[in-house]
Design a protein around this motif. Structure first.
Motif, PDB file in Angstrom:
ATOM      1  N   CYS A   1      -3.580 -22.962  31.284  1.00 24.40           N
ATOM      2  CA  CYS A   1      -4.685 -23.711  31.696  1.00 24.40           C
ATOM      3  C   CYS A   1      -4.463 -24.414  33.130  1.00 24.40           C
ATOM      4  O   CYS A   1      -5.183 -24.438  34.287  1.00 24.40           O
ATOM      5  CB  CYS A   1      -5.130 -24.834  30.684  1.00 24.40           C
ATOM      6  SG  CYS A   1      -5.914 -23.947  29.146  1.00 24.40           S
ATOM      7  N   LEU A   2      -3.308 -24.948  33.191  1.00 26.37           N
ATOM      8  CA  LEU A   2      -2.879 -25.711  34.520  1.00 26.37           C
ATOM      9  C   LEU A   2      -2.798 -24.647  35.695  1.00 26.37           C
ATOM     10  O   LEU A   2      -3.319 -24.851  36.876  1.00 26.37           O
ATOM     11  CB  LEU A   2      -1.408 -26.240  34.537  1.00 26.37           C
ATOM     12  CG  LEU A   2      -1.379 -27.630  33.628  1.00 26.37           C
ATOM     13  CD1 LEU A   2       0.175 -27.974  33.459  1.00 26.37           C
ATOM     14  CD2 LEU A   2      -2.208 -28.673  34.366  1.00 26.37           C
TER      15      LEU A   2
ATOM     16  N   GLU B   1      -1.101 -23.992  27.557  1.00 28.56           N
ATOM     17  CA  GLU B   1      -1.101 -25.346  28.596  1.00 28.56           C
ATOM     18  C   GLU B   1      -0.866 -25.068  29.997  1.00 28.56           C
ATOM     19  O   GLU B   1      -1.384 -25.335  30.864  1.00 28.56           O
ATOM     20  CB  GLU B   1      -0.247 -26.475  28.157  1.00 28.56           C
ATOM     21  CG  GLU B   1      -0.690 -27.229  26.771  1.00 28.56           C
ATOM     22  CD  GLU B   1       0.485 -27.961  26.158  1.00 28.56           C
ATOM     23  OE1 GLU B   1      -0.053 -28.703  25.182  1.00 28.56           O
ATOM     24  OE2 GLU B   1       1.752 -28.142  26.347  1.00 28.56           O
TER      25      GLU B   1
ATOM     26  N   ARG C   1      -5.768 -34.052  35.671  1.00 24.48           N
ATOM     27  CA  ARG C   1      -5.272 -32.762  35.640  1.00 24.48           C
ATOM     28  C   ARG C   1      -4.681 -32.126  37.014  1.00 24.48           C
ATOM     29  O   ARG C   1      -4.014 -31.436  37.171  1.00 24.48           O
ATOM     30  CB  ARG C   1      -6.459 -31.537  35.320  1.00 24.48           C
ATOM     31  CG  ARG C   1      -7.675 -31.665  36.161  1.00 24.48           C
ATOM     32  CD  ARG C   1      -9.004 -30.673  36.198  1.00 24.48           C
ATOM     33  NE  ARG C   1      -9.214 -31.050  34.754  1.00 24.48           N
ATOM     34  CZ  ARG C   1      -9.936 -29.947  34.226  1.00 24.48           C
ATOM     35  NH1 ARG C   1     -10.741 -28.962  35.047  1.00 24.48           N
ATOM     36  NH2 ARG C   1     -10.385 -29.862  33.063  1.00 24.48           N
TER      37      ARG C   1
ATOM     38  N   SER D   1     -13.171 -26.204  33.643  1.00 24.87           N
ATOM     39  CA  SER D   1     -12.639 -26.237  32.166  1.00 24.87           C
ATOM     40  C   SER D   1     -13.730 -25.160  31.742  1.00 24.87           C
ATOM     41  O   SER D   1     -13.430 -24.084  30.858  1.00 24.87           O
ATOM     42  CB  SER D   1     -12.908 -27.493  31.504  1.00 24.87           C
ATOM     43  OG  SER D   1     -12.127 -28.328  31.903  1.00 24.87           O
TER      44      SER D   1
ATOM     45  N   TYR E   1      -6.142 -29.162  26.043  1.00 26.31           N
ATOM     46  CA  TYR E   1      -4.889 -28.353  26.586  1.00 26.31           C
ATOM     47  C   TYR E   1      -4.423 -29.179  27.762  1.00 26.31           C
ATOM     48  O   TYR E   1      -3.107 -29.394  28.141  1.00 26.31           O
ATOM     49  CB  TYR E   1      -4.916 -26.963  26.848  1.00 26.31           C
ATOM     50  CG  TYR E   1      -4.793 -25.863  25.750  1.00 26.31           C
ATOM     51  CD1 TYR E   1      -3.892 -25.979  24.626  1.00 26.31           C
ATOM     52  CD2 TYR E   1      -5.749 -25.060  25.329  1.00 26.31           C
ATOM     53  CE1 TYR E   1      -3.705 -25.140  23.473  1.00 26.31           C
ATOM     54  CE2 TYR E   1      -5.755 -24.224  24.159  1.00 26.31           C
ATOM     55  CZ  TYR E   1      -4.766 -24.256  23.457  1.00 26.31           C
ATOM     56  OH  TYR E   1      -4.392 -23.491  22.180  1.00 26.31           O
ATOM     57  N   LEU E   2      -5.217 -29.390  28.790  1.00 28.66           N
ATOM     58  CA  LEU E   2      -4.724 -29.997  29.975  1.00 28.66           C
ATOM     59  C   LEU E   2      -4.628 -31.507  29.587  1.00 28.66           C
ATOM     60  O   LEU E   2      -3.615 -32.029  30.342  1.00 28.66           O
ATOM     61  CB  LEU E   2      -6.079 -29.847  30.980  1.00 28.66           C
ATOM     62  CG  LEU E   2      -6.496 -28.295  31.506  1.00 28.66           C
ATOM     63  CD1 LEU E   2      -7.688 -28.455  32.293  1.00 28.66           C
ATOM     64  CD2 LEU E   2      -5.363 -27.889  32.312  1.00 28.66           C
ATOM     65  N   GLU E   3      -5.198 -32.094  28.682  1.00 30.63           N
ATOM     66  CA  GLU E   3      -4.961 -33.559  28.226  1.00 30.63           C
ATOM     67  C   GLU E   3      -3.438 -33.607  27.795  1.00 30.63           C
ATOM     68  O   GLU E   3      -2.542 -34.439  28.143  1.00 30.63           O
ATOM     69  CB  GLU E   3      -5.840 -33.975  27.494  1.00 30.63           C
ATOM     70  CG  GLU E   3      -7.346 -34.416  28.013  1.00 30.63           C
ATOM     71  CD  GLU E   3      -8.188 -34.470  27.025  1.00 30.63           C
ATOM     72  OE1 GLU E   3      -7.929 -34.877  25.898  1.00 30.63           O
ATOM     73  OE2 GLU E   3      -9.426 -34.500  27.392  1.00 30.63           O
TER      74      GLU E   3
ATOM     75  N   VAL F   1      -6.379 -23.897  36.808  1.00 27.52           N
ATOM     76  CA  VAL F   1      -6.977 -25.361  37.510  1.00 27.52           C
ATOM     77  C   VAL F   1      -6.255 -25.278  38.901  1.00 27.52           C
ATOM     78  O   VAL F   1      -6.964 -25.574  39.910  1.00 27.52           O
ATOM     79  CB  VAL F   1      -6.378 -26.653  36.737  1.00 27.52           C
ATOM     80  CG1 VAL F   1      -6.829 -27.846  37.661  1.00 27.52           C
ATOM     81  CG2 VAL F   1      -7.091 -26.589  35.464  1.00 27.52           C
TER      82      VAL F   1
ATOM     83  N   ASP G   1     -10.157 -28.433  28.099  1.00 27.05           N
ATOM     84  CA  ASP G   1      -9.529 -30.010  28.216  1.00 27.05           C
ATOM     85  C   ASP G   1      -8.581 -30.414  27.432  1.00 27.05           C
ATOM     86  O   ASP G   1      -7.894 -31.137  27.690  1.00 27.05           O
ATOM     87  CB  ASP G   1     -11.002 -30.962  27.824  1.00 27.05           C
ATOM     88  CG  ASP G   1     -12.059 -30.571  29.153  1.00 27.05           C
ATOM     89  OD1 ASP G   1     -11.659 -30.108  30.301  1.00 27.05           O
ATOM     90  OD2 ASP G   1     -13.364 -30.705  29.122  1.00 27.05           O
TER      91      ASP G   1
END
Length: 80
Positions: A24-25, A21, A64, A34, A51-53, A28, A49
Protein backbone atom coordinates in the motif's frame (compact mmCIF):
# COMPACT_ATOMS: atom_id res chain seq x y z
CA UNK A 1 17.62 9.35 28.21
CA UNK A 2 19.26 11.64 25.71
CA UNK A 3 16.74 13.06 23.20
CA UNK A 4 19.34 12.97 20.42
CA UNK A 5 19.93 9.28 21.01
CA UNK A 6 16.21 8.58 20.74
CA UNK A 7 16.00 10.45 17.43
CA UNK A 8 18.94 8.55 15.99
CA UNK A 9 17.57 5.24 17.20
CA UNK A 10 14.16 5.97 15.68
CA UNK A 11 15.74 6.41 12.26
CA UNK A 12 17.77 3.21 12.38
CA UNK A 13 15.17 0.79 13.77
CA UNK A 14 13.13 -0.88 11.04
CA UNK A 15 9.64 -1.83 12.18
CA UNK A 16 8.05 -5.05 11.02
CA UNK A 17 5.75 -3.81 8.28
CA UNK A 18 3.54 -6.45 6.72
CA UNK A 19 3.83 -7.18 3.00
CA UNK A 20 0.39 -5.59 2.47
CA UNK A 21 1.38 -2.45 4.38
CA UNK A 22 4.51 -2.14 2.24
CA UNK A 23 2.49 -2.74 -0.91
CA UNK A 24 0.00 0.00 0.00
CA UNK A 25 2.84 2.41 0.80
CA UNK A 26 4.46 1.63 -2.54
CA UNK A 27 1.22 2.48 -4.36
CA UNK A 28 0.88 5.73 -2.38
CA UNK A 29 4.40 6.62 -3.49
CA UNK A 30 3.13 6.28 -7.07
CA UNK A 31 0.36 8.80 -6.39
CA UNK A 32 -2.52 6.36 -6.00
CA UNK A 33 -5.50 7.11 -3.76
CA UNK A 34 -6.97 4.60 -1.34
CA UNK A 35 -9.78 3.97 -3.80
CA UNK A 36 -7.28 3.31 -6.61
CA UNK A 37 -5.16 1.03 -4.41
CA UNK A 38 -8.26 -0.85 -3.29
CA UNK A 39 -9.28 -1.46 -6.89
CA UNK A 40 -5.77 -2.67 -7.77
CA UNK A 41 -5.50 -4.99 -4.77
CA UNK A 42 -9.15 -6.08 -4.54
CA UNK A 43 -9.69 -4.34 -1.20
CA UNK A 44 -12.01 -1.66 0.08
CA UNK A 45 -10.64 1.87 0.39
CA UNK A 46 -11.23 1.62 4.15
CA UNK A 47 -9.07 -1.51 4.36
CA UNK A 48 -6.32 0.27 2.45
CA UNK A 49 -6.60 3.21 4.85
CA UNK A 50 -6.28 0.78 7.75
CA UNK A 51 -3.08 -0.72 6.31
CA UNK A 52 -1.67 2.76 5.77
CA UNK A 53 -2.59 3.88 9.29
CA UNK A 54 -0.86 0.81 10.76
CA UNK A 55 2.23 1.41 8.62
CA UNK A 56 2.38 5.07 9.66
CA UNK A 57 2.05 4.10 13.31
CA UNK A 58 4.83 1.52 13.04
CA UNK A 59 7.05 4.11 11.35
CA UNK A 60 6.30 6.68 14.06
CA UNK A 61 4.60 9.21 11.80
CA UNK A 62 1.07 10.57 11.40
CA UNK A 63 0.36 10.76 7.67
CA UNK A 64 0.66 8.48 4.68
CA UNK A 65 3.01 10.95 2.98
CA UNK A 66 5.32 10.96 6.00
CA UNK A 67 5.18 7.16 6.01
CA UNK A 68 6.24 7.05 2.37
CA UNK A 69 9.08 9.50 3.02
CA UNK A 70 10.37 7.43 5.95
CA UNK A 71 9.90 4.21 3.98
CA UNK A 72 11.95 5.57 1.10
CA UNK A 73 14.70 6.87 3.41
CA UNK A 74 14.94 3.50 5.13
CA UNK A 75 14.98 1.61 1.85
CA UNK A 76 11.69 -0.15 2.60
CA UNK A 77 10.10 1.05 -0.63
CA UNK A 78 11.56 2.27 -3.90
CA UNK A 79 10.28 5.11 -6.02
CA UNK A 80 10.99 5.63 -9.69
Amino acid sequence: MDANLNSQTAWTVTPGLSPRELECLAWVSQGKSSTDIGAILGLSARTVDSYLEKAASKLGVRTRIEAVAVGVRRGLIEVD
